[in-house]
Write a protein that holds these residues in place. Structure first.
Motif, PDB file in Angstrom:
ATOM      1  N   PHE A  87       0.999  -1.177  -0.080  1.00  0.00           N
ATOM      2  CA  PHE A  87      -0.012   0.037  -0.063  1.00  0.00           C
ATOM      3  C   PHE A  87       0.876   1.230  -0.082  1.00  0.00           C
ATOM      4  CE2 PHE A  87      -2.688   3.241   1.776  1.00  0.00           C
ATOM      5  CZ  PHE A  87      -3.838   3.032   1.235  1.00  0.00           C
ATOM      6  N   ALA A  88       0.664   2.130  -1.088  1.00  0.00           N
ATOM      7  CA  ALA A  88       1.562   3.160  -0.969  1.00  0.00           C
ATOM      8  C   ALA A  88       0.502   4.382  -1.427  1.00  0.00           C
ATOM      9  CB  ALA A  88       2.615   3.144  -2.126  1.00  0.00           C
ATOM     10  N   TRP A  89       1.288   5.817  -0.922  1.00  0.00           N
ATOM     11  CA  TRP A  89       0.492   7.049  -1.411  1.00  0.00           C
ATOM     12  C   TRP A  89       1.596   8.017  -1.557  1.00  0.00           C
ATOM     13  CZ3 TRP A  89       0.528   4.834   3.392  1.00  0.00           C
ATOM     14  CH2 TRP A  89       1.198   5.765   4.432  1.00  0.00           C
ATOM     15  N   GLU A  90       1.194   8.976  -2.301  1.00  0.00           N
ATOM     16  CA  GLU A  90       2.297  10.033  -2.657  1.00  0.00           C
ATOM     17  C   GLU A  90       1.537  11.408  -2.264  1.00  0.00           C
ATOM     18  OE1 GLU A  90       3.308   9.888  -6.850  1.00  0.00           O
ATOM     19  OE2 GLU A  90       4.883   8.250  -6.272  1.00  0.00           O
ATOM     20  N   MET A  91       2.368  12.310  -1.574  1.00  0.00           N
ATOM     21  CA  MET A  91       1.806  13.673  -1.338  1.00  0.00           C
ATOM     22  C   MET A  91       2.157  14.489  -2.530  1.00  0.00           C
ATOM     23  SD  MET A  91       0.216  12.593   1.432  1.00  0.00           S
ATOM     24  CE  MET A  91      -0.295  13.938   1.885  1.00  0.00           C
ATOM     25  N   ASP A  92       1.208  15.492  -2.800  1.00  0.00           N
ATOM     26  CA  ASP A  92       1.203  16.446  -3.823  1.00  0.00           C
ATOM     27  C   ASP A  92       2.332  17.524  -3.235  1.00  0.00           C
ATOM     28  OD1 ASP A  92      -0.802  15.364  -5.052  1.00  0.00           O
ATOM     29  OD2 ASP A  92      -2.259  17.389  -4.708  1.00  0.00           O
ATOM     30  N   GLY A  93       3.118  17.768  -4.289  1.00  0.00           N
ATOM     31  CA  GLY A  93       4.193  18.922  -4.202  1.00  0.00           C
ATOM     32  C   GLY A  93       3.638  20.228  -4.481  1.00  0.00           C
ATOM     33  N   SER A  94       4.586  20.956  -3.748  1.00  0.00           N
ATOM     34  CA  SER A  94       3.997  22.555  -3.568  1.00  0.00           C
ATOM     35  C   SER A  94       4.346  23.414  -4.769  1.00  0.00           C
ATOM     36  CB  SER A  94       4.272  23.184  -2.153  1.00  0.00           C
ATOM     37  OG  SER A  94       5.885  23.139  -2.151  1.00  0.00           O
ATOM     38  N   ALA A  96       4.655  23.581  -9.539  1.00  0.00           N
ATOM     39  CA  ALA A  96       4.038  23.164 -10.344  1.00  0.00           C
ATOM     40  C   ALA A  96       4.555  22.394 -11.293  1.00  0.00           C
ATOM     41  CB  ALA A  96       3.873  24.606 -11.527  1.00  0.00           C
ATOM     42  N   THR A  97       5.554  21.352 -10.802  1.00  0.00           N
ATOM     43  CA  THR A  97       6.044  20.241 -11.692  1.00  0.00           C
ATOM     44  C   THR A  97       5.222  18.864 -11.496  1.00  0.00           C
ATOM     45  OG1 THR A  97       7.330  19.318  -9.755  1.00  0.00           O
ATOM     46  CG2 THR A  97       8.331  21.267 -10.866  1.00  0.00           C
ATOM     47  N   ASP A  98       4.310  19.215 -10.828  1.00  0.00           N
ATOM     48  CA  ASP A  98       3.503  17.696 -10.584  1.00  0.00           C
ATOM     49  C   ASP A  98       4.125  16.640  -9.843  1.00  0.00           C
ATOM     50  OD1 ASP A  98       1.050  18.799 -11.516  1.00  0.00           O
ATOM     51  OD2 ASP A  98       1.605  18.305 -13.420  1.00  0.00           O
ATOM     52  N   ALA A  99       5.489  16.933  -9.357  1.00  0.00           N
ATOM     53  CA  ALA A  99       6.150  15.819  -8.623  1.00  0.00           C
ATOM     54  C   ALA A  99       5.812  15.766  -7.268  1.00  0.00           C
ATOM     55  CB  ALA A  99       7.465  15.996  -8.962  1.00  0.00           C
ATOM     56  N   PRO A 100       5.753  14.611  -6.765  1.00  0.00           N
ATOM     57  CA  PRO A 100       5.240  14.174  -5.254  1.00  0.00           C
ATOM     58  C   PRO A 100       6.287  14.856  -4.488  1.00  0.00           C
ATOM     59  CG  PRO A 100       5.867  12.329  -6.390  1.00  0.00           C
ATOM     60  CD  PRO A 100       5.670  13.287  -7.391  1.00  0.00           C
ATOM     61  N   SER A 101       5.844  15.422  -3.219  1.00  0.00           N
ATOM     62  CA  SER A 101       6.721  16.107  -2.309  1.00  0.00           C
ATOM     63  C   SER A 101       7.223  14.788  -1.378  1.00  0.00           C
ATOM     64  CB  SER A 101       6.032  16.883  -1.716  1.00  0.00           C
ATOM     65  OG  SER A 101       4.953  16.604  -0.650  1.00  0.00           O
ATOM     66  N   GLY A 124      10.585  14.121  -1.580  1.00  0.00           N
ATOM     67  CA  GLY A 124      10.690  14.703  -2.943  1.00  0.00           C
ATOM     68  C   GLY A 124      10.223  13.624  -3.812  1.00  0.00           C
ATOM     69  N   PRO A 125      10.595  13.992  -5.199  1.00  0.00           N
ATOM     70  CA  PRO A 125      11.319  15.174  -5.740  1.00  0.00           C
ATOM     71  C   PRO A 125      10.716  16.521  -5.674  1.00  0.00           C
ATOM     72  CG  PRO A 125      10.698  13.760  -7.542  1.00  0.00           C
ATOM     73  CD  PRO A 125      10.077  13.075  -6.236  1.00  0.00           C
ATOM     74  N   GLY A 126       9.258  16.415  -5.558  1.00  0.00           N
ATOM     75  CA  GLY A 126       8.555  17.705  -5.625  1.00  0.00           C
ATOM     76  C   GLY A 126       8.889  18.467  -4.232  1.00  0.00           C
ATOM     77  N   ARG A 127       8.826  19.843  -4.357  1.00  0.00           N
ATOM     78  CA  ARG A 127       8.751  20.727  -3.373  1.00  0.00           C
ATOM     79  C   ARG A 127       7.763  20.557  -2.233  1.00  0.00           C
ATOM     80  NH1 ARG A 127      12.333  24.871  -3.389  1.00  0.00           N
ATOM     81  NH2 ARG A 127      10.779  26.264  -2.374  1.00  0.00           N
ATOM     82  N   SER A 128       8.362  20.656  -0.946  1.00  0.00           N
ATOM     83  CA  SER A 128       7.400  20.583   0.116  1.00  0.00           C
ATOM     84  C   SER A 128       7.609  21.691   1.174  1.00  0.00           C
ATOM     85  CB  SER A 128       7.612  19.134   0.676  1.00  0.00           C
ATOM     86  OG  SER A 128       8.908  19.320   1.564  1.00  0.00           O
ATOM     87  N   GLY A 129       6.957  21.706   2.226  1.00  0.00           N
ATOM     88  CA  GLY A 129       7.260  22.736   3.456  1.00  0.00           C
ATOM     89  C   GLY A 129       8.808  22.606   3.816  1.00  0.00           C
TER      90      GLY A 129
END
Length: 171
Positions: A87-94, A96-101, A124-129
């Motif tokens: 089971f896995a989930w990805e958190m949205d990046g902050s 516009a790259t659509d890469a998960p944070s 990452g690789p998307g930006r986060s807080g």
């Protein structure tokens, strides 16, 4: 685990595991029901489903708080739901790259009459807080990442201990 020198752009990971005296079928509902996670977390305060189903593609929002990072909400998506194995989930990046944070994964493997439960978290690789903290102190990026990975490891260890206790008590 060795994280010294890790940078956020490297998408560093933390992996923890435990053995549980219960079959994967008993452990699965404890890790695949994300609404149970706030009770096991010091950071995730609540979680609400945005999708009616709980399969791949299901969306949810998590509401979090951290003494150093403040409060924030972030949406996520279930990306793997293979009962009772993964089971896995990805958190949205902050950005516009659509890469998960972040990506969080539970893997359940039958092992010696029980279950080997592994939890993996990848930044990452998307930006986060956390990216904002790194932007403000780029010379301290490696230390910031190291500290956050240690927090992840501690939280994940507590989560697996709670899942183990719940699964073994329900047997």
């Amino acid at each position: 685990m060795e994280w010294t020198g890790a940078r956020y752009a490297d998408a560093p990971e933390v992996v923890v595991d435990t053995w549980i005296a219960a079959p994967p079928e008993r452990v699965w509902p404890l890790v695949s029901d994300l609404e149970r996670m706030p009770a096991r977390s010091r950071e995730l305060e609540s979680l609400s489903w945005l999708s009616p189903d709980r399969t791949v593609g299901a969306r949810f929002v998590g509401h979090n708080a951290h003494p150093s990072l403040g409060s924030w909400s972030v949406e996520g998506t279930v990306v793997e739901c293979d009962a009772p194995d993964r089971f896995a989930w990805e958190m949205d990046g902050s950005d516009a790259t659509d890469a998960p944070s972040a990506r969080w994964t539970f893997t359940l493997v039958p092992d010696d009459g029980g279950t080997r439960l592994t939890q993996r978290a990848r930044m990452g690789p998307g930006r986060s807080g956390l990216s904002r903290a790194i932007d403000a102190m780029p010379d301290k990026e490696q230390k910031i990442v190291f500290v956050r990975l240690r927090e992840f490891e501690s939280a994940m260890t507590r989560t697996l201990e709670a899942v183990r206790a719940e699964a073994e008590a329900s047997g």
